[in-house]
Design an enzyme around this catalytic site. Sequence first.
Site, PDB file in Angstrom:
ATOM      1  N   ASP A 250      50.499  50.725  24.788  1.00  0.00           N
ATOM      2  CA  ASP A 250      51.548  49.745  24.485  1.00  0.00           C
ATOM      3  C   ASP A 250      50.989  48.321  24.429  1.00  0.00           C
ATOM      4  OD1 ASP A 250      53.690  51.453  24.194  1.00  0.00           O
ATOM      5  OD2 ASP A 250      54.304  51.337  26.293  1.00  0.00           O
TER       6      ASP A 250
ATOM      7  N   HIS B 160      42.164  34.400  34.192  1.00  0.00           N
ATOM      8  CA  HIS B 160      41.038  35.082  34.848  1.00  0.00           C
ATOM      9  C   HIS B 160      41.444  35.428  36.271  1.00  0.00           C
ATOM     10  CE1 HIS B 160      37.109  36.143  36.258  1.00  0.00           C
ATOM     11  NE2 HIS B 160      36.957  35.069  36.997  1.00  0.00           N
TER      12      HIS B 160
ATOM     13  N   SER C  84      36.363  25.870  37.943  1.00  0.00           N
ATOM     14  CA  SER C  84      34.926  26.011  37.664  1.00  0.00           C
ATOM     15  C   SER C  84      34.666  26.962  36.499  1.00  0.00           C
ATOM     16  CB  SER C  84      34.198  26.501  38.915  1.00  0.00           C
ATOM     17  OG  SER C  84      34.798  27.690  39.379  1.00  0.00           O
TER      18      SER C  84
ATOM     19  N   TYR D 137      60.105  48.253  18.841  1.00  0.00           N
ATOM     20  CA  TYR D 137      60.471  48.162  20.253  1.00  0.00           C
ATOM     21  C   TYR D 137      61.317  46.920  20.513  1.00  0.00           C
ATOM     22  CZ  TYR D 137      59.877  48.097  25.312  1.00  0.00           C
ATOM     23  OH  TYR D 137      60.108  48.088  26.664  1.00  0.00           O
TER      24      TYR D 137
ATOM     25  N   HIS E 212      31.450  41.341  37.309  1.00  0.00           N
ATOM     26  CA  HIS E 212      32.252  40.179  37.669  1.00  0.00           C
ATOM     27  C   HIS E 212      33.726  40.586  37.744  1.00  0.00           C
ATOM     28  CE1 HIS E 212      33.158  35.642  36.659  1.00  0.00           C
ATOM     29  NE2 HIS E 212      33.888  36.099  37.657  1.00  0.00           N
TER      30      HIS E 212
ATOM     31  N   HIS F 257      40.369  38.243  39.820  1.00  0.00           N
ATOM     32  CA  HIS F 257      39.497  39.274  40.373  1.00  0.00           C
ATOM     33  C   HIS F 257      40.366  40.419  40.887  1.00  0.00           C
ATOM     34  CE1 HIS F 257      35.682  36.600  41.080  1.00  0.00           C
ATOM     35  NE2 HIS F 257      36.227  36.396  39.896  1.00  0.00           N
TER      36      HIS F 257
END
Length: 231
Positions: A119, A94, A74, A225, A168, A96
């Site tokens: 970093d 994405h 969605s 690095y 959010h 939560h």
Amino acid sequence: MLESLKEATLEANLEIVRRGLVLYTFGNASGISRDEGLVVIKPSGVDYDRLKPEHMVVTDLEGAIVEGELRPSSDLKTHLALYKAFEEIGAVVHTHSENATAWAQAGREIPALGTTHADYFHGPVPCTRELTDDEIEGDYVLNTGTAIIDRFAGIDPLAVPAVLVAGHAPFAWGRDPHEASHNAVVLEAVAKMAFMTVMLNAQCGVSKTLLDRHYFRKHGARATYGQEKLI
Ligand SMILES: [Zn+2]
């Protein structure tokens, strides 16, 4: 179609679960083939332990389904908006995840308080403005993308590969699905460390010199690095 991108995108979706960033079916990862202008994204609401490469949904940049039996995540329109605006990125994740989400809910950017942050993120991880009522009642998922893009005016999305959406949760990205999921995992660790650091000393801070030294150790033409050759 896009078999290796489907596998890499599935792997990014599974990585955020393995690292504890996802409860139930929250969260989604996508990847893009820039050559073909096609996006591979997790289907909506399918349990991660049942996910297979063939479940991944292929869409064009306008969201039309090109291949796949299931409905796409969605959050697809946010992912598509980011791909259109940030041409260097190849994947979006994405979640939560709790600590990054706590900063997002507080409406606070994550300050750069040490070298772990530096970093990966050159400067604070920004937080968007809140969406207006019209934006929430309108094309909410697309408007979430627009708020992120507005916030990144003047910021290189590869130098700061994550954002907090106010009220959010975070979005992270990278050049490919592996890098995007890695950045999402590091974002959560950095968010947790920053929370604890601010609790211990609200006045803390480190020099830009130290932050720059760590960022440019890993990024850009003078990066030192790791190894020049794979061993
Ligand atoms: Zn969300």
